[in-house]
Design a protein around this motif. Structure first.
Motif, PDB file in Angstrom:
ATOM      1  N   ALA A  32     -10.055  -6.165   9.646  1.00  0.00           N
ATOM      2  CA  ALA A  32     -10.545  -4.782   9.605  1.00  0.00           C
ATOM      3  C   ALA A  32     -10.586  -4.272   8.173  1.00  0.00           C
ATOM      4  N   TRP A  33      -9.589  -4.632   7.388  1.00  0.00           N
ATOM      5  CA  TRP A  33      -9.566  -4.230   5.976  1.00  0.00           C
ATOM      6  C   TRP A  33     -10.774  -4.814   5.234  1.00  0.00           C
ATOM      7  N   SER A  34     -10.976  -6.119   5.382  1.00  0.00           N
ATOM      8  CA  SER A  34     -12.059  -6.786   4.665  1.00  0.00           C
ATOM      9  C   SER A  34     -13.427  -6.247   5.063  1.00  0.00           C
ATOM     10  N   GLU A  35     -13.653  -6.068   6.372  1.00  0.00           N
ATOM     11  CA  GLU A  35     -14.949  -5.599   6.838  1.00  0.00           C
ATOM     12  C   GLU A  35     -15.193  -4.140   6.454  1.00  0.00           C
ATOM     13  N   GLY A  36     -14.145  -3.331   6.467  1.00  0.00           N
ATOM     14  CA  GLY A  36     -14.294  -1.939   6.039  1.00  0.00           C
ATOM     15  C   GLY A  36     -14.634  -1.847   4.563  1.00  0.00           C
ATOM     16  N   MET A  37     -13.937  -2.642   3.746  1.00  0.00           N
ATOM     17  CA  MET A  37     -14.210  -2.655   2.310  1.00  0.00           C
ATOM     18  C   MET A  37     -15.605  -3.209   2.033  1.00  0.00           C
ATOM     19  N   ARG A  38     -16.019  -4.192   2.814  1.00  0.00           N
ATOM     20  CA  ARG A  38     -17.367  -4.767   2.653  1.00  0.00           C
ATOM     21  C   ARG A  38     -18.432  -3.706   2.914  1.00  0.00           C
ATOM     22  N   GLN A  68      -8.859   2.891  18.872  1.00  0.00           N
ATOM     23  CA  GLN A  68      -9.776   3.225  19.962  1.00  0.00           C
ATOM     24  C   GLN A  68      -9.607   4.653  20.463  1.00  0.00           C
ATOM     25  N   GLU A  69      -8.446   5.221  20.257  1.00  0.00           N
ATOM     26  CA  GLU A  69      -8.206   6.603  20.672  1.00  0.00           C
ATOM     27  C   GLU A  69      -8.609   7.604  19.604  1.00  0.00           C
ATOM     28  N   GLY A  70      -9.125   7.112  18.489  1.00  0.00           N
ATOM     29  CA  GLY A  70      -9.551   8.000  17.417  1.00  0.00           C
ATOM     30  C   GLY A  70      -8.443   8.369  16.451  1.00  0.00           C
ATOM     31  N   ARG A  71      -7.259   7.757  16.610  1.00  0.00           N
ATOM     32  CA  ARG A  71      -6.140   8.065  15.723  1.00  0.00           C
ATOM     33  C   ARG A  71      -6.369   7.438  14.355  1.00  0.00           C
ATOM     34  N   SER A  72      -6.193   8.220  13.316  1.00  0.00           N
ATOM     35  CA  SER A  72      -6.327   7.712  11.958  1.00  0.00           C
ATOM     36  C   SER A  72      -5.189   6.747  11.667  1.00  0.00           C
ATOM     37  N   LEU A  73      -5.538   5.549  11.210  1.00  0.00           N
ATOM     38  CA  LEU A  73      -4.518   4.534  10.969  1.00  0.00           C
ATOM     39  C   LEU A  73      -4.001   4.587   9.540  1.00  0.00           C
ATOM     40  N   PRO A  74      -2.696   4.538   9.363  1.00  0.00           N
ATOM     41  CA  PRO A  74      -2.161   4.350   8.018  1.00  0.00           C
ATOM     42  C   PRO A  74      -2.634   3.001   7.486  1.00  0.00           C
ATOM     43  N   LEU A  75      -2.841   2.900   6.204  1.00  0.00           N
ATOM     44  CA  LEU A  75      -3.326   1.641   5.637  1.00  0.00           C
ATOM     45  C   LEU A  75      -2.391   0.481   5.955  1.00  0.00           C
ATOM     46  N   SER A  76      -1.116   0.777   6.113  1.00  0.00           N
ATOM     47  CA  SER A  76      -0.137  -0.271   6.419  1.00  0.00           C
ATOM     48  C   SER A  76      -0.397  -0.914   7.782  1.00  0.00           C
ATOM     49  N   GLU A  77      -1.122  -0.211   8.676  1.00  0.00           N
ATOM     50  CA  GLU A  77      -1.395  -0.740  10.021  1.00  0.00           C
ATOM     51  C   GLU A  77      -2.757  -1.413  10.133  1.00  0.00           C
ATOM     52  N   VAL A  78      -3.533  -1.404   9.077  1.00  0.00           N
ATOM     53  CA  VAL A  78      -4.861  -2.014   9.108  1.00  0.00           C
ATOM     54  C   VAL A  78      -4.730  -3.514   8.903  1.00  0.00           C
ATOM     55  N   VAL A 109       0.860  -1.184   0.000  1.00  0.00           N
ATOM     56  CA  VAL A 109       0.000   0.000   0.000  1.00  0.00           C
ATOM     57  C   VAL A 109       0.894   1.232   0.000  1.00  0.00           C
ATOM     58  N   LYS A 110       0.339   2.317  -0.466  1.00  0.00           N
ATOM     59  CA  LYS A 110       1.111   3.551  -0.564  1.00  0.00           C
ATOM     60  C   LYS A 110       1.572   4.005   0.810  1.00  0.00           C
ATOM     61  N   VAL A 111       2.834   4.333   0.930  1.00  0.00           N
ATOM     62  CA  VAL A 111       3.401   4.773   2.198  1.00  0.00           C
ATOM     63  C   VAL A 111       2.698   6.043   2.678  1.00  0.00           C
ATOM     64  N   GLY A 112       2.212   6.006   3.911  1.00  0.00           N
ATOM     65  CA  GLY A 112       1.558   7.174   4.500  1.00  0.00           C
ATOM     66  C   GLY A 112       0.092   7.321   4.158  1.00  0.00           C
ATOM     67  N   ALA A 113      -0.430   6.504   3.239  1.00  0.00           N
ATOM     68  CA  ALA A 113      -1.843   6.607   2.858  1.00  0.00           C
ATOM     69  C   ALA A 113      -2.738   6.226   4.032  1.00  0.00           C
ATOM     70  N   THR A 114      -3.865   6.927   4.168  1.00  0.00           N
ATOM     71  CA  THR A 114      -4.785   6.671   5.278  1.00  0.00           C
ATOM     72  C   THR A 114      -6.216   6.418   4.820  1.00  0.00           C
ATOM     73  N   GLN A 115      -6.465   6.425   3.507  1.00  0.00           N
ATOM     74  CA  GLN A 115      -7.836   6.252   3.056  1.00  0.00           C
ATOM     75  C   GLN A 115      -7.906   5.510   1.726  1.00  0.00           C
ATOM     76  N   VAL A 116      -9.055   4.870   1.517  1.00  0.00           N
ATOM     77  CA  VAL A 116      -9.330   4.150   0.275  1.00  0.00           C
ATOM     78  C   VAL A 116     -10.438   4.901  -0.452  1.00  0.00           C
ATOM     79  N   THR A 117     -10.230   5.184  -1.712  1.00  0.00           N
ATOM     80  CA  THR A 117     -11.181   5.985  -2.480  1.00  0.00           C
ATOM     81  C   THR A 117     -12.010   5.150  -3.453  1.00  0.00           C
ATOM     82  N   GLU A 118     -11.782   3.840  -3.477  1.00  0.00           N
ATOM     83  CA  GLU A 118     -12.395   2.967  -4.484  1.00  0.00           C
ATOM     84  C   GLU A 118     -13.916   3.056  -4.522  1.00  0.00           C
TER      85      GLU A 118
END
Length: 286
Positions: A265-271, A251-261, A178-187
């Protein structure tokens, strides 16, 4: 449940979630009637059975929701707990035929029975019924199941049907890079709805939580809680709206880089994002 006396010449019972009646006198004695006689519609026994049916529906839904939570988060479930709830038809319907894993993570089987002694009976991928008695089992999220396509094919041959969507659940594999530093999926962004209300209603109908301007899905993945979120617009916005980008937060509300997902969590978010996008307005000719 047996038949209960109700009024003169009738008995009532709860069958397949609805109240039915039969005659206890005359030529039709013992015959189940096609509909409730008018004289029984307000009878106390009929009212009691209706309220019982409503409770049973809520109970069945609660069982499915709990098992779905165990499965989505791949939480270890005590085998003894499964044995205690198995005699309950609602629990049994929610659990039966789910893929389970015991002490050996490579041994997957479909749950068919749980005995009072805490022993599970599962059908393994060789088609054999085996007995397991681990302290806990997991109901793995399908993205974590090895050889999922083979498992789906075997389940079809076995005639497996699942009350809780597991092996046929739509899954998305996280890209190897995944793109370094990316935090969102636009698909799945840009799905047009006539109003924000309609978009929020679809999210709720699909079982997702709507909080502020987001539809959210909370998942326990690899021991930590992660929330996927799709922007659906401010609550007061009452005109055309589009689905926004997909993001993940801890849980603290911190935006996660895609590399940490994590994979679940990835599958359910995309679903979730895909399901919201699928309900969009389709332009004629598009």
């Amino acid at each position: 449940m047996g038949w209960l006396a109700a009024g003169d010449g009738y008995e009532v019972a709860l069958m397949e979630g609805r109240v039915v009646a039969r005659s206890t006198s005359g030529r039709a004695v013992g015959r189940q009637l096609k509909s409730l006689p008018k004289t029984l519609r307000e009878h106390p026994e009929v009212d009691r059975l209706r309220r019982l049916a409503e409770w049973l529906d809520r109970h069945a839904a609660a069982c499915v929701a709990q098992v779905d939570t165990w499965m989505v988060s791949s939480l270890p479930v005590p085998t003894g707990l499964l044995a205690r709830v198995w005699p309950d038809e609602a629990w049994q319907a929610a659990l039966r035929d789910l893929a389970v894993v015991g002490d050996d993570p490579d041994e997957v089987g479909f749950l068919r029975d749980a005995t009072a002694s805490g022993e599970l009976r599962v059908v393994n991928l060789d088609g054999e019924t085996v007995r397991l008695s681990p302290e806990t089992v997991t109901l793995p999220h399908p993205v974590l199941l090895p050889d999922l396509d083979d498992l789906r094919e075997f389940a079809a041959d076995l005639g497996v049907t699942q009350k809780v969507e597991q092996i046929h659940r739509a899954t998305w594999l996280k890209p190897a890079e995944v793109k370094v530093g990316a935090t969102q999926v636009t698909e799945f962004a840009g799905g047009k709805y006539a109003s924000r209300f309609g978009l929020a209603a679809r999210a709720t109908q699909l079982g997702y939580k709507v909080s502020g301007g987001y539809a959210t899905c909370r998942v326990r993945d690899a021991g930590r809680v992660v929330e996927a979120a799709v922007w659906i617009g401010e609550p007061y916005w009452d005109s055309e709206m589009e689905t926004g980008n997909l993001t993940w937060h801890d849980q603290e509300g911190r935006s996660l880089p895609l590399s940490e997902v994590g994979p679940v969590a990835w599958s359910e978010g995309m679903r979730m994002a895909a399901a919201l996008h699928a309900g969009r307005q389709i332009e004629e000719g598009a």
